[in-house]
Write an enzyme that holds these catalytic residues in place. Structure first.
Site: not given
Ligand code: PLP
Length: 424
Positions: A314, A274, A341, A272
């Site tokens: 962060y 991103g 602000c 998963e």
């Molecule tokens: C945020 C998230 C991702 C993606 O994380 P990245 O750091 O963008 O690769 C994948 N799975 C779950 C469950 C997430 O919460």
């Protein structure tokens, strides 16, 4: 080392800004496509590999369509994210629904779309059964607790709200099997923005070993393990990206060592990711409009943390460059700030940069690696309107894929309430 490039030169950018005033996000379609091809090539060692792009990283249906055309699925965690995946033509089990504290209507939508539901808690077995019904295929999210170290963004697994404990996950598969569920997956996500290859290989080992234990203790032969997201990108020029080949190759080795003898050699790999899919291929483009010299020297941009929250949230580093001044000596020390602000509205703190010119025709300031968790995390606090999104096509043309917010958008949710007159 990771090279910090921007695809347009200063003149091209000046022309673009005539049509689409700053600030805006720019994404590089060709860069994203080539990156996805490299991932798919490396992970081709696993038959049935599926990368479900984490929609929350860049929730724009045009980008999702590009990713779908390259063969990616989607990872969603809310109803609108499910709708975005559906809009982009991502269907059925190409959608992973990894949510937590999930409302019933979201499970109903996930069921309707035929998405893979990834349960966050043992109590959700009964909740899902009662609200949307149990599908044939179910995945469970594992929280290894003290068995695994986390990192700064996601925290220690033991303190993280996600997933089943080890005892619960064994129990969970037993219950699901007994309730007639036929196909099973296992998921974990234990870190965020982690660049250490060994860390991710160890996560693979943990899941493969757990798959064997699950088979021994429950008779459930998992169909896939989902390694989640959390793979980092080199935000700093001196950092190095995790090599896709090394990651996939290392996982393959562990997969063979651990799973063959347990008769689980068919176990598919899902991810998963991103951030590493789109992160390096997006930039926040702003203009330097003000300079201020007090106890420190400040460069004020026309973008602010409502457009990109990571530095404030962060203390994240985002590299900054100034088009037309690429080779210029870094003679200045600036805090590069936005107009909120809030004193943490700083894209960079005490950063060495070339001398920046400010004003209506001031220098462009490019904030790198903003293609994931950038515009998506934006907000409207302080009456700030989020900027739009542009896409650089492979043929060099630029199209707008999300317009900037307007004042009308900002007021759109207000009710037209008439309060009674004083004394009435
Ligand atoms: C945020 C998230 C991702 C993606 O994380 P990245 O750091 O963008 O690769 C994948 N799975 C779950 C469950 C997430 O919460």
């Amino acid at each position: 080392m990771s090279e910090k490039k921007f695809p347009l030169n200063k003149n091209e950018l000046e022309a673009l800004a005539q049509q689409y005033p700053t600030p805006f996000y720019l994404y590089d379609e060709q860069g994203i496509r080539e990156n996805v091809r490299a991932i798919k090539k490396a992970f081709a060692v696993f038959p049935g590999f599926t990368e479900h792009f984490a929609v929350k990283a860049l929730p724009n249906p045009v980008v999702l369509k590009i990713l779908a055309a390259e063969g990616l699925g989607a990872d969603c965690s809310s109803l609108p994210e499910l709708l975005l995946a559906d809009m982009a033509g991502i269907k059925g089990e190409d959608i992973m629904f990894t949510s937590n504290e999930t409302p019933a209507r979201e499970y109903l939508k996930a069921r309707e779309l035929g998405a893979i539901i990834n349960l966050d808690d043992i109590s959700h077995i009964e909740f899902l059964e009662r609200t949307a019904g149990l599908p044939d295929l179910i995945s469970c999210r594992y929280n290894p607790g003290p068995l695994k170290e986390g990192n700064t963004i996601i925290g220690n697994p033991e303190e993280a709200k996600y997933g089943f404990t080890r005892e619960q996950i064994i129990e969970g598969y037993k219950i699901l099997k007994q309730k007639g569920v036929k196909r099973f997956g296992l998921h974990t996500m234990v870190a965020s923005n982690e660049l250490n290859l060994d860390y991710h290989l160890e996560t693979g080992r943990l899941l493969f070993e757990l798959a064997v234990e699950i088979k021994d203790k429950t008779g459930v032969a998992l169909e896939f393990v989902n390694l989640g997201g959390g793979l980092g990108i080199p935000y700093r020029p001196e950092q190095e990206a995790v090599a896709w080949d090394a990651l996939a190759g290392g996982l393959k080795k562990l997969h063979s060592e651990i799973l063959k003898k347990a008769g689980l050699e068919e176990l598919a790999i899902h991810t998963e990711y991103g951030r590493p899919i789109t992160g390096p291929y997006g930039w926040l483009v702003a203009r330097a409009i003000h300079k201020k010299e007090i106890y420190r020297n400040y460069i004020g941009l026309d973008a602010c943390m409502a457009d990109l929250m990571r530095p404030a949230l962060y203390s994240a580093y985002h590299h900054i460059t100034v088009p037309g001044k690429d080779g210029a000596p870094l003679t200045e020390t600036y805090d590069v700030v936005g107009s909120l602000c809030e004193n943490n509205d700083k894209f960079a703190v005490q950063r060495r940069l070339p001398k920046i010119d400010v004003g209506d025709k001031g220098d462009f300031v490019i904030i790198h690696d903003a293609g994931a968790h950038g515009r998506a995390m934006g907000f409207n606090y302080n009456g700030k309107l989020r900027c739009g999104e542009l896409l650089l096509r492979p043929n060099g043309s630029v199209i707008q894929i999300r317009r900037p917010e307007t004042i009308e958008d900002y007021f759109a949710t207000l009710e037209n309430v008439k309060l009674e007159e004083k004394g009435a």
